[in-house]
Design an enzyme around this catalytic site. Structure first.
Site: not given
Lengths: 257, 214
Positions: A12, A131
């Site tokens: 990330d 997600d």
């Protein structure tokens, strides 16, 4: 012997640094992305995913420079996600050296974007990132819904139906994140991952919740994923990718050693 | 003459990956990504890379008027076809409802669908994506320094079936055994992506640069 199950460390990236948030809040610095990418490559990572977690315009360029540098040093597949909204974004990522792009909310806003992207660049480079969160109550049949905005915004879309539709629209792979688990280190949502893996004809990458090496193995054996993605267990030196592979191999899972 | 590799640019896919990997292993060779007629003609080695759809690949090769030139190169220069670049060398592929390739190697590209058997009760995912083993079924200079059954990175939904089985120099199993590498004279073609296959792939690319095509 045949196709190996893949282990994919996820980086990330925020403002040029690798960070790790717990359920997307509480960000912790983990280091320089190029150094980390090289380290994971040496440890035997099968692919790398770079996720631009802020994706402002300036950060987009920073990310492309990082990918460009990594692509000159690391010769395994690289996926870039976060803020991919246009065909131009995809072209820029591929030109920087990415092999695949992850499309998330742009697919929710306009599913045809996935079709156009797959037609233009080929399904092999289109990863649709999903997600999902459990929305069924105790005692009800299990149901998961797609969320955007880091898990804050429900969409009303059923996760399994959505995954099938995305594969149908040309996604070459599904990156499935169990939002309830992300950052918790409690392991994947096995029921969700398995339901998606069995529903779609394309490979599924399980993500969200890995806290132990056994969780990675479960992702393959119980949840039927084709690849497992993890971040924090690798970032802070707790485990190496090599250890993860040794663990999986000991469980009878075919890996690239 | 200094060695020069022409990586054929037909406007598709990630050519940078191929040229970066070649640059990484090149010692006495320059790497040029090009679709210029004269540059390709002057090159000592040719790489035909590729990702994407074969229809677009073939129509670009036609538009760029490279068909005859690539045919000529495939007769006399070390020539490496990668993934879609391998399929382009064939006579025909089932992709895009059926499309003709350059016809340099006899064979077809077929879809995995309905041809692969489930393994261990699990159906096989298509595309065939990830690291699979390549059995070196015939000796070849490009295998130098690479252990038999090494893993390479694949991503494809169509596989190659050469007309003559003796063209097969690498075999891989994915619900069926297919030709992951075929070779004839100065031509070598791989279904996997050596540029994305870490050490084994870099070794293969290095071997290609040292290869004189014999």
């Amino acid at each position: 012997m045949g196709l190996a199950k893949r282990i994919i460390p996820c980086l990330d990236v925020d403002n040029g640094r690798v960070v790790k948030g717990v359920q997307f809040v509480g960000i912790r610095d983990a280091g320089d992305p190029v150094e980390i990418a090289e380290r994971y490559d040496k440890q035997g990572a099968d692919e790398l995913v770079f996720l631009d977690i802020t994706a402002s315009h300036e950060d987009r360029d920073t990310m492309l420079h990082i990918v460009e540098e990594v692509a000159g040093k690391v010769f395994i597949p690289l996926t870039v996600g976060g803020g991919i909204r246009t065909l131009e974004d995809i072209r820029n990522a591929l030109n920087a050296g990415a092999d695949k792009v992850g499309i998330n909310s742009a697919a929710v806003y306009r599913p045809e974007f996935v079709k156009e992207a797959a037609e233009k660049f080929g399904s092999q480079c289109i990863v649709v990132a999903i997600d999902a969160k459990k929305v069924s109550q105790e005692g009800e049949a299990l149901r998961w819904e797609i969320f955007t905005h880091g898990g804050r915004k429900p969409t009303g879309l059923d996760a399994i139906e959505w995954a099938i539709k995305m594969a149908d629209y040309g996604a070459g792979e599904i990156l499935l994140t169990c939002m309830d688990r992300d950052g918790t280190r409690d392991g994947f949502d096995i029921a969700l991952t398995r339901a998606v893996a069995e529903a779609v004809p394309v490979p599924v990458i399980a993500s969200g919740g890995v806290g132990t090496l056994e969780h990675l193995a479960e992702g393959v054996t119980e949840a039927k994923a084709d690849a497992v993605l993890a971040a924090s267990i690798f970032h802070y030196g707790e485990h190496t990718v090599e250890e993860a592979k040794q663990h999986m191999a000991a469980k009878g899972i075919e890996v690239r050693l | 003459m200094k060695k020069m590799v022409a990586v054929i640019d037909y406007g598709m896919g990630n050519l940078r990956s191929v040229s970066k990997a070649l640059e990484h292993v090149a010692t006495d060779t320059s790497i040029v990504v090009t679709n210029d007629f004269q540059t390709i003609k002057n090159a000592s080695h040719i790489v035909l890379p590729g990702v994407g759809a074969l229809r677009d690949c073939m129509s670009e090769i036609k538009r760029l008027e490279l068909i005859d030139l690539l045919g000529e190169c495939a007769r006399n220069k070390p020539f490496l076809g990668i993934c879609l670049g391998m399929h382009a060398l064939l006579e025909h592929s089932e992709e895009n409802g059926g499309i003709d390739g350059l016809g340099i190697l006899f064979g077809n590209a077929l879809h995995f669908k309905n041809r692969v058997e489930p393994q261990g009760g699990d159906r096989l995912k298509i595309p065939h994506m990830g690291w699979n083993e390549v059995m070196q079924c015939k000796p070849h200079p490009l295998w130098s320094g690479i252990a038999d059954n090494s893993r390479f990175y694949f991503v494809h939904s169509y596989y190659v079936k050469p007309e003559m089985p003796e063209l097969m120099v690498g075999a891989t199993d994915y619900g069926l055994e297919f030709a992951s590498c075929i070779a004839r004279d100065n031509i070598f073609a791989a279904q996997f992506h050596p540029e994305k296959s870490q050490q084994a792939g870099l070794t293969l690319l290095g071997n290609f640069l040292q290869w004189d095509g014999s």
